[in-house]
Design a protein around this motif. Structure first.
Motif, PDB file in Angstrom:
ATOM      1  N   MET A   1     -40.988 113.456  24.553  1.00  0.00           N
ATOM      2  CA  MET A   1     -42.172 112.816  24.298  1.00  0.00           C
ATOM      3  C   MET A   1     -42.774 113.304  22.941  1.00  0.00           C
ATOM      4  SD  MET A   1     -46.086 113.055  26.364  1.00  0.00           S
ATOM      5  CE  MET A   1     -45.087 113.178  27.871  1.00  0.00           C
ATOM      6  N   ARG A   2     -42.449 114.360  22.432  1.00  0.00           N
ATOM      7  CA  ARG A   2     -42.827 114.563  20.961  1.00  0.00           C
ATOM      8  C   ARG A   2     -42.017 113.803  19.974  1.00  0.00           C
ATOM      9  NH1 ARG A   2     -43.355 120.993  19.875  1.00  0.00           N
ATOM     10  NH2 ARG A   2     -41.202 120.945  20.459  1.00  0.00           N
ATOM     11  N   ILE A   3     -40.816 113.748  20.321  1.00  0.00           N
ATOM     12  CA  ILE A   3     -40.151 112.712  19.445  1.00  0.00           C
ATOM     13  C   ILE A   3     -40.591 111.286  19.355  1.00  0.00           C
ATOM     14  CG2 ILE A   3     -37.981 111.741  18.850  1.00  0.00           C
ATOM     15  CD1 ILE A   3     -38.060 114.612  17.746  1.00  0.00           C
ATOM     16  N   ASN A   4     -41.086 110.633  20.610  1.00  0.00           N
ATOM     17  CA  ASN A   4     -41.757 109.233  20.456  1.00  0.00           C
ATOM     18  C   ASN A   4     -42.949 109.328  19.935  1.00  0.00           C
ATOM     19  OD1 ASN A   4     -39.440 108.421  22.175  1.00  0.00           O
ATOM     20  ND2 ASN A   4     -40.703 108.723  24.046  1.00  0.00           N
ATOM     21  N   LYS A   5     -43.820 110.200  19.758  1.00  0.00           N
ATOM     22  CA  LYS A   5     -44.941 110.395  19.014  1.00  0.00           C
ATOM     23  C   LYS A   5     -44.800 110.696  17.592  1.00  0.00           C
ATOM     24  CE  LYS A   5     -49.375 110.856  18.759  1.00  0.00           C
ATOM     25  NZ  LYS A   5     -50.384 109.560  18.795  1.00  0.00           N
ATOM     26  N   ALA A   6     -43.760 111.386  17.038  1.00  0.00           N
ATOM     27  CA  ALA A   6     -43.377 111.516  15.902  1.00  0.00           C
ATOM     28  C   ALA A   6     -42.644 109.984  15.276  1.00  0.00           C
ATOM     29  CB  ALA A   6     -41.972 112.518  15.732  1.00  0.00           C
ATOM     30  N   CYS A   7     -42.074 109.268  16.113  1.00  0.00           N
ATOM     31  CA  CYS A   7     -41.540 108.013  15.371  1.00  0.00           C
ATOM     32  C   CYS A   7     -42.905 107.023  15.376  1.00  0.00           C
ATOM     33  CB  CYS A   7     -40.542 107.406  16.625  1.00  0.00           C
ATOM     34  SG  CYS A   7     -39.238 108.371  16.768  1.00  0.00           S
ATOM     35  N   PHE A  36     -35.729 116.652  15.155  1.00  0.00           N
ATOM     36  CA  PHE A  36     -35.516 115.150  14.920  1.00  0.00           C
ATOM     37  C   PHE A  36     -34.303 114.486  14.660  1.00  0.00           C
ATOM     38  CE2 PHE A  36     -36.560 111.173  12.948  1.00  0.00           C
ATOM     39  CZ  PHE A  36     -37.576 110.643  13.547  1.00  0.00           C
ATOM     40  N   LYS A  37     -33.578 115.254  13.571  1.00  0.00           N
ATOM     41  CA  LYS A  37     -32.277 114.799  13.401  1.00  0.00           C
ATOM     42  C   LYS A  37     -31.414 114.895  14.237  1.00  0.00           C
ATOM     43  CE  LYS A  37     -29.044 114.548   9.599  1.00  0.00           C
ATOM     44  NZ  LYS A  37     -28.832 115.081   8.173  1.00  0.00           N
ATOM     45  N   GLN A  38     -31.514 115.716  15.412  1.00  0.00           N
ATOM     46  CA  GLN A  38     -30.499 115.989  16.437  1.00  0.00           C
ATOM     47  C   GLN A  38     -30.634 115.098  17.432  1.00  0.00           C
ATOM     48  OE1 GLN A  38     -31.519 120.033  18.330  1.00  0.00           O
ATOM     49  NE2 GLN A  38     -29.342 120.619  17.600  1.00  0.00           N
ATOM     50  N   LYS A  39     -32.080 114.593  17.800  1.00  0.00           N
ATOM     51  CA  LYS A  39     -32.225 113.689  18.617  1.00  0.00           C
ATOM     52  C   LYS A  39     -32.186 112.081  18.080  1.00  0.00           C
ATOM     53  CE  LYS A  39     -33.472 116.490  21.707  1.00  0.00           C
ATOM     54  NZ  LYS A  39     -32.680 116.834  22.869  1.00  0.00           N
ATOM     55  N   ILE A  40     -32.560 111.638  16.750  1.00  0.00           N
ATOM     56  CA  ILE A  40     -32.728 110.357  16.479  1.00  0.00           C
ATOM     57  C   ILE A  40     -31.287 110.101  15.519  1.00  0.00           C
ATOM     58  CG2 ILE A  40     -34.066 108.922  14.951  1.00  0.00           C
ATOM     59  CD1 ILE A  40     -35.380 109.421  17.673  1.00  0.00           C
ATOM     60  N   ASN A  41     -30.631 111.178  15.035  1.00  0.00           N
ATOM     61  CA  ASN A  41     -29.482 110.988  14.330  1.00  0.00           C
ATOM     62  C   ASN A  41     -29.866 110.468  12.699  1.00  0.00           C
ATOM     63  OD1 ASN A  41     -27.005 112.015  14.633  1.00  0.00           O
ATOM     64  ND2 ASN A  41     -26.295 109.850  15.638  1.00  0.00           N
ATOM     65  N   GLY A  46     -35.923 109.737   6.227  1.00  0.00           N
ATOM     66  CA  GLY A  46     -34.918 108.568   6.412  1.00  0.00           C
ATOM     67  C   GLY A  46     -35.416 107.632   7.387  1.00  0.00           C
ATOM     68  N   TYR A  47     -35.866 108.307   8.586  1.00  0.00           N
ATOM     69  CA  TYR A  47     -36.415 107.142   9.687  1.00  0.00           C
ATOM     70  C   TYR A  47     -37.550 106.360   9.139  1.00  0.00           C
ATOM     71  CZ  TYR A  47     -38.346 105.653  14.154  1.00  0.00           C
ATOM     72  OH  TYR A  47     -38.712 105.160  14.804  1.00  0.00           O
ATOM     73  N   ARG A  48     -38.567 107.076   8.221  1.00  0.00           N
ATOM     74  CA  ARG A  48     -39.683 106.311   7.881  1.00  0.00           C
ATOM     75  C   ARG A  48     -39.262 105.339   6.538  1.00  0.00           C
ATOM     76  NH1 ARG A  48     -44.560 109.726   5.985  1.00  0.00           N
ATOM     77  NH2 ARG A  48     -45.462 109.287   7.878  1.00  0.00           N
ATOM     78  N   LYS A  49     -38.599 105.586   6.021  1.00  0.00           N
ATOM     79  CA  LYS A  49     -38.150 104.536   4.997  1.00  0.00           C
ATOM     80  C   LYS A  49     -37.221 103.597   5.711  1.00  0.00           C
ATOM     81  CE  LYS A  49     -37.242 107.790   0.956  1.00  0.00           C
ATOM     82  NZ  LYS A  49     -36.523 108.542   0.304  1.00  0.00           N
ATOM     83  N   HIS A  50     -36.360 103.814   6.894  1.00  0.00           N
ATOM     84  CA  HIS A  50     -35.758 102.878   7.254  1.00  0.00           C
ATOM     85  C   HIS A  50     -36.714 101.674   8.184  1.00  0.00           C
ATOM     86  CE1 HIS A  50     -32.679 100.623   9.751  1.00  0.00           C
ATOM     87  NE2 HIS A  50     -33.354 100.896  10.727  1.00  0.00           N
ATOM     88  N   LYS A  51     -37.776 102.200   8.815  1.00  0.00           N
ATOM     89  CA  LYS A  51     -38.697 101.729   9.502  1.00  0.00           C
ATOM     90  C   LYS A  51     -39.695 100.824   8.564  1.00  0.00           C
ATOM     91  CE  LYS A  51     -37.937 102.189  13.871  1.00  0.00           C
ATOM     92  NZ  LYS A  51     -37.492 101.056  14.752  1.00  0.00           N
ATOM     93  N   ASN A  52     -39.932 101.410   7.776  1.00  0.00           N
ATOM     94  CA  ASN A  52     -40.733 100.654   6.394  1.00  0.00           C
ATOM     95  C   ASN A  52     -40.042  99.556   5.786  1.00  0.00           C
ATOM     96  OD1 ASN A  52     -43.221 102.011   7.142  1.00  0.00           O
ATOM     97  ND2 ASN A  52     -42.738 103.415   5.624  1.00  0.00           N
ATOM     98  N   TRP A  53     -38.967  99.697   5.565  1.00  0.00           N
ATOM     99  CA  TRP A  53     -38.006  98.524   4.898  1.00  0.00           C
ATOM    100  C   TRP A  53     -37.806  97.503   5.843  1.00  0.00           C
ATOM    101  CZ3 TRP A  53     -33.077  96.499   5.900  1.00  0.00           C
ATOM    102  CH2 TRP A  53     -32.446  96.015   4.823  1.00  0.00           C
TER     103      TRP A  53
END
Length: 55
Positions: A1-7, A36-41, A46-53
């Motif tokens: 649940m924390r990872i979903n909120k983080a995303c 985060f890296k363990q769960k999302i890879n 990197g996740y923020r840059k990818h999502k914003n791109w």
């Protein structure tokens, strides 16, 4: 649940990684980033840059 909120926060806010980490109850940013890296890879930054791109 924390990872979903983080995303959600990483995608839809300008809060720093440190602020998000603290808000979600991680005791430090490096622990949050590792978990985060363990769960999302992908690092939180990197996740923020990818999502914003792709918007």
């Amino acid at each position: 649940m924390r990872i979903n909120k983080a995303c959600t926060l990483l995608s839809n806010s300008s809060y720093s990684i440190e602020t998000i980490s603290s808000h979600l109850g991680f005791y430090d940013t490096s622990h949050f980033s590792h978990y985060f890296k363990q769960k999302i890879n992908m690092s939180p930054t990197g996740y923020r840059k990818h999502k914003n791109w792709t918007i």
